[in-house]
Design a protein around this motif. Structure first.
Motif, PDB file in Angstrom:
ATOM      1  N   PRO A   1       0.839  -1.208   0.000  1.00 46.00           N
ATOM      2  CA  PRO A   1       0.000   0.000   0.000  1.00 46.00           C
ATOM      3  C   PRO A   1       0.867   1.249   0.000  1.00 46.00           C
ATOM      4  CG  PRO A   1       0.104  -0.890   2.201  1.00 46.00           C
ATOM      5  CD  PRO A   1       0.862  -1.858   1.322  1.00 46.00           C
ATOM      6  N   GLU A   2       0.265   2.361  -0.315  1.00 43.46           N
ATOM      7  CA  GLU A   2       0.993   3.635  -0.196  1.00 43.46           C
ATOM      8  C   GLU A   2       1.163   4.017   1.272  1.00 43.46           C
ATOM      9  OE1 GLU A   2      -0.999   6.641  -2.372  1.00 43.46           O
ATOM     10  OE2 GLU A   2      -0.965   5.549  -4.271  1.00 43.46           O
ATOM     11  N   GLU A   3       0.177   3.656   2.077  1.00 40.08           N
ATOM     12  CA  GLU A   3       0.143   4.113   3.465  1.00 40.08           C
ATOM     13  C   GLU A   3       0.850   3.140   4.408  1.00 40.08           C
ATOM     14  OE1 GLU A   3      -1.066   7.021   4.609  1.00 40.08           O
ATOM     15  OE2 GLU A   3      -1.523   7.614   2.548  1.00 40.08           O
ATOM     16  N   SER A   4       1.752   3.691   5.215  1.00 33.96           N
ATOM     17  CA  SER A   4       2.347   2.981   6.338  1.00 33.96           C
ATOM     18  C   SER A   4       1.940   3.699   7.611  1.00 33.96           C
ATOM     19  CB  SER A   4       3.869   2.966   6.211  1.00 33.96           C
ATOM     20  OG  SER A   4       4.475   2.595   7.438  1.00 33.96           O
TER      21      SER A   4
ATOM     22  N   ILE B   1       3.306   9.134  13.753  1.00 37.94           N
ATOM     23  CA  ILE B   1       2.819   8.179  12.758  1.00 37.94           C
ATOM     24  C   ILE B   1       3.311   8.626  11.388  1.00 37.94           C
ATOM     25  CG2 ILE B   1       0.749   7.138  11.755  1.00 37.94           C
ATOM     26  CD1 ILE B   1       1.275   6.426  14.709  1.00 37.94           C
ATOM     27  N   PRO B   2       3.849   7.701  10.574  1.00 38.40           N
ATOM     28  CA  PRO B   2       4.340   8.088   9.244  1.00 38.40           C
ATOM     29  C   PRO B   2       3.256   8.753   8.411  1.00 38.40           C
ATOM     30  CG  PRO B   2       4.977   5.838   9.755  1.00 38.40           C
ATOM     31  CD  PRO B   2       4.025   6.277  10.826  1.00 38.40           C
ATOM     32  N   ASN B   3       3.648   9.726   7.605  1.00 43.66           N
ATOM     33  CA  ASN B   3       2.693  10.376   6.690  1.00 43.66           C
ATOM     34  C   ASN B   3       2.313   9.451   5.556  1.00 43.66           C
ATOM     35  OD1 ASN B   3       2.577  12.812   8.098  1.00 43.66           O
ATOM     36  ND2 ASN B   3       4.450  13.550   7.138  1.00 43.66           N
ATOM     37  N   SER B   4       3.225   8.570   5.163  1.00 44.16           N
ATOM     38  CA  SER B   4       2.928   7.610   4.086  1.00 44.16           C
ATOM     39  C   SER B   4       3.870   6.444   4.194  1.00 44.16           C
ATOM     40  CB  SER B   4       3.073   8.297   2.728  1.00 44.16           C
ATOM     41  OG  SER B   4       4.387   8.747   2.531  1.00 44.16           O
TER      42      SER B   4
ATOM     43  N   SER C   1      15.449   4.949  10.754  1.00 46.30           N
ATOM     44  CA  SER C   1      14.003   4.770  10.700  1.00 46.30           C
ATOM     45  C   SER C   1      13.614   4.210   9.342  1.00 46.30           C
ATOM     46  CB  SER C   1      13.291   6.109  10.942  1.00 46.30           C
ATOM     47  OG  SER C   1      11.899   5.933  11.016  1.00 46.30           O
ATOM     48  N   LYS C   2      12.682   3.249   9.349  1.00 45.37           N
ATOM     49  CA  LYS C   2      12.255   2.621   8.103  1.00 45.37           C
ATOM     50  C   LYS C   2      10.775   2.272   8.203  1.00 45.37           C
ATOM     51  CE  LYS C   2      13.712  -1.003   4.881  1.00 45.37           C
ATOM     52  NZ  LYS C   2      14.671  -2.122   4.660  1.00 45.37           N
ATOM     53  N   PRO C   3       9.967   2.633   7.185  1.00 46.30           N
ATOM     54  CA  PRO C   3       8.539   2.298   7.233  1.00 46.30           C
ATOM     55  C   PRO C   3       8.290   0.807   6.993  1.00 46.30           C
ATOM     56  CG  PRO C   3       9.073   3.338   5.144  1.00 46.30           C
ATOM     57  CD  PRO C   3      10.321   3.405   5.976  1.00 46.30           C
TER      58      PRO C   3
END
Length: 230
Positions: free
Chosen positions: A74-77, A227-230, A177-179
């Motif tokens: 997905p785009e979202e993380s 929270i990650p933006n994406s 940091s890594k999504p």
């Protein structure tokens, strides 16, 4: 499918729970999709199941080019696996980290066989090595260390259980940091899996925007996490 890891996804007293579990449950209810979560203690085995179409969705995987051949990302993380420098709460505003020069002269904890980053080891810091990562916060609280880089979410969760959250804090700039993402199997035979993937992405975006995901994180950690933006 998921590899159990607190506080994201785990079983306690026969109950499957965790940050990811609560978020996925909300998503699936919004999609009106019944589901079962199966734990397997091997990321390699989980990915094999996805490649063979025996797993429809995998929880919490980083993005790699090789995995994109058989996984839909997905785009979202909503999760960054992040390492921050932890310090004693009493040292907040006394110790900062913008560059490694800010840590010169301090005693910094490090654990054998953890890679951290090349820059960390090249910074010529005063390192005190430990054989196990679970010893580090105890050493920090005994004033044997001034700061120690730790997995941020896992450390906050473990120290909350020990009653130590008021004694520690972490410096805002991460060491690394890594999504991570909840991903879908391209080989899945579940009907309209790609449409589910699209809808999942939109729901996660909404849950981030309305604060639902932030509230779930704070339930497990008692501290605010970006929270990650994406």
């Amino acid at each position: 499918m998921a590899n159990p890891q607190e506080p994201y996804k785990f079983q306690e007293n026969g109950i499957i729970q965790g940050i990811d579990i609560e978020i996925v449950d909300i998503v699936m209810k919004k999609l009106n999709i019944p589901y079962v979560i199966k734990f397997i203690k091997s990321d390699a085995r989980i990915q094999q199941e996805a490649q063979k179409g025996r797993a429809d969705m995998l929880l919490l995987f980083s993005k790699r080019k090789s995995r994109e051949e058989y996984l839909l990302y997905p785009e979202e993380s909503y999760v960054n696996i992040t390492w921050n420098f932890f310090i004693r709460a009493e040292d907040e505003n006394k110790i900062t980290f913008d560059t490694f020069d800010d840590l010169k002269g301090l005693t910094i904890g490090a654990t054998n066989d953890i890679s951290y980053t090349p820059a960390f080891f090249d910074a010529n810091l005063r390192l005190e090595m430990a054989p196990r990562n679970d010893l580090q916060i105890g050493k920090l609280l005994k004033n044997r260390l001034d700061a120690v880089p730790m997995n941020t979410i896992s450390t906050l969760y473990e120290e909350k259980k020990k009653g130590n959250l008021e004694k520690i804090t972490f410096l805002p700039k991460p060491l690394k940091s890594k999504p991570y993402y909840n991903v879908f199997s391209k080989a899945s035979t579940y009907p309209n899996i790609r449409e589910i993937h699209r809808k999942y992405n939109q729901i996660i975006k909404e849950l981030k925007a309305d604060g639902t995901i932030q509230n779930i994180f704070e339930k497990y950690l008692s501290k605010q996490i970006n929270i990650p933006n994406s």
